[in-house]
Design an enzyme around this catalytic site. Structure first.
Site, PDB file in Angstrom:
ATOM      1  NE  ARG A   1       3.939  10.463   6.348  1.00 22.30           N
ATOM      2  CZ  ARG A   1       2.458   9.516   6.465  1.00 22.30           C
ATOM      3  NH1 ARG A   1       2.181   8.772   6.047  1.00 22.30           N
ATOM      4  NH2 ARG A   1       1.435  11.309   7.270  1.00 22.30           N
TER       5      ARG A   1
ATOM      6  NE  ARG B   1      -3.047  -2.393   3.251  1.00 25.27           N
ATOM      7  CZ  ARG B   1      -4.247  -2.575   4.938  1.00 25.27           C
ATOM      8  NH1 ARG B   1      -3.807  -1.153   5.113  1.00 25.27           N
ATOM      9  NH2 ARG B   1      -4.032  -3.658   5.299  1.00 25.27           N
TER      10      ARG B   1
ATOM     11  CG  ASP C   1      -0.881   5.764   4.471  1.00 25.64           C
ATOM     12  OD1 ASP C   1      -1.186   4.628   4.241  1.00 25.64           O
ATOM     13  OD2 ASP C   1      -0.015   6.035   5.686  1.00 25.64           O
TER      14      ASP C   1
ATOM     15  CE1 TYR D   1       7.342   3.516  -0.047  1.00 25.40           C
ATOM     16  CE2 TYR D   1       8.694   1.869   0.882  1.00 25.40           C
ATOM     17  CZ  TYR D   1       7.496   2.231   0.411  1.00 25.40           C
ATOM     18  OH  TYR D   1       6.284   2.473   0.690  1.00 25.40           O
TER      19      TYR D   1
END
Lengths: 260, 260
Positions: A206, A59, A61, A119
């Protein structure tokens, strides 16, 4: 494989999306077409003229972007694989793009066969936030200490229990993950944290970036990183960085050469 | 100057905006707050606690961006000039930003005192449009010929009658304008046309860029530039480039050293 009398094919699809206008990757009852997965499945069904369920590599967000998200799905359609991306792009909204489609082995699964991910988190320092970066880079109104943040990155590299660097809300068996590489990249006032690993816990990137920025502006001491890794205490770290700076760059489907 | 018993001040304000969600710079009856000017005046009225009318250096069309638009306005407020941008940014939406405010002579006028402007038009070549550039750069699905486009730029430099390079719909006395500089800048597949001049006719930059791209992909011959300048015939040139690639970079308020 034969599915309802027709040959079944497994398609691996690489997509990009601007996550701004979506509630995240995963399909959600009631707001289906406002998710990446829901929107994609709707367009795939039109192109393939049959219902399609996609499995994502994982997933993302709401507000998080992807330059290299991967999904896989089964179809009985005979449409040539090299025409899928183009046909799909005619249907997709302009903030979701199919980059390429490949026909893969029937047992390929976008999530289970991933060896890891990369990422990139983008942020910039300044006096005034820019209207042009507001959707893709986090504005930090402080001067940040590059060396301190780089030293903190070094502490995160390798295999650790990253429980302190995760939000609750996912069911995982273990909090041990390996970060292959984590780099702080400077381009004037625009900085990025590039991070690759064998897997990421919920909100892990994050939370890492939030802690790095707090270290860079002097609100957290660098020692909090080691302490958080040891004690697995989430409260030692600051707030997680907002979603819009985050981008899923790549999903790896072959083993990563990694030496600790 | 005294205005209704209070001292009147003239403020020069430099702003940036992402034009995506607006009908353009100029205030319009019925969709006032969906214009840059309308939105700005609304927020200025709240900050200054009096109605404010701004004058822009010029209009920009819907979807066109600005990194250095300049407006001026009168106020009787005594708020220190160095606090204006910050106070305003608390009120403005995130796609409009006040960069700096300066107190200027009472006869300064953002439009009439401008000596010229600089625009940059961004576009990129590729197979698949990127979701991340869709609002700020024009996707061109062709290979473009850099040398031909650069040669065409050279022909546009200088003082000419640019009537062929303008859309009808504005009242101008003369179509003579001077292009000080026009450069084609290459950064991988991302190219830009940077163009500065003493003034620009309606849609002039977008028509120039549209013609340059048509020349680059071989749909127009470079000779159309000289012919269009001579005959002032708009039909010799192709379609204008879309608004979202265009950005007003700077407004010049001092004379430009220019030698033809």
């Amino acid at each position: 494989m034969v599915l309802g009398g027709k040959m079944k094919r497994n398609i691996k699809l690489t997509i990009q999306y601007d996550g701004t206008n979506y509630y995240g990757f995963q399909r959600q009852a009631g707001r289906n077409i406002d998710t990446i997965q829901g929107k994609l499945e709707l367009c795939l069904a039109k192109v393939f003229k049959e219902p399609i369920k996609v499995r994502g590599s994982g997933r993302t967000d709401g507000g998080v972007h992807a330059e290299g998200q991967v999904v896989s799905f089964f179809t009985t359609s005979v449409i040539p694989v090299e025409k899928i991306a183009l046909a799909l792009n005619h249907r997709l909204p302009r903030d979701i793009i199919a980059l390429k489609a490949e026909e893969v082995d029937l047992n390929f699964h976008a999530q289970y066969h991933a060896f890891g991910k990369k990422y990139v988190y983008s942020f910039y320092q300044g006096v005034t936030p820019s209207p042009f970066y507001r959707l893709y880079s986090y504005f930090v109104p402080y001067q940040l200490d590059f060396e301190k943040m780089e030293a903190a990155c070094t502490l995160l590299k390798g295999t650790h229990n990253f429980k302190a660097f995760s939000s609750s809300g996912s069911n995982v068996k273990t909090f041990e993950r390996t970060i292959y590489d984590i780099d702080l990249i400077k381009n004037g006032n625009h900085w990025q944290v590039s991070i690759s690993g064998n897997g990421f816990l919920y909100n892990m990137v994050r939370i890492i970036v939030g802690a790095l920025i707090d270290i860079g502006r002097g609100r957290l001491d660098i020692s909090c990183i080691e302490e958080a890794l040891e004690t697995t205490n989430r409260n030692l770290l600051g707030k997680k960085a907002p979603p819009h700076g985050l981008c899923l760059k790549e999903v790896y489907y072959s083993p990563i050469n990694y030496e600790e």
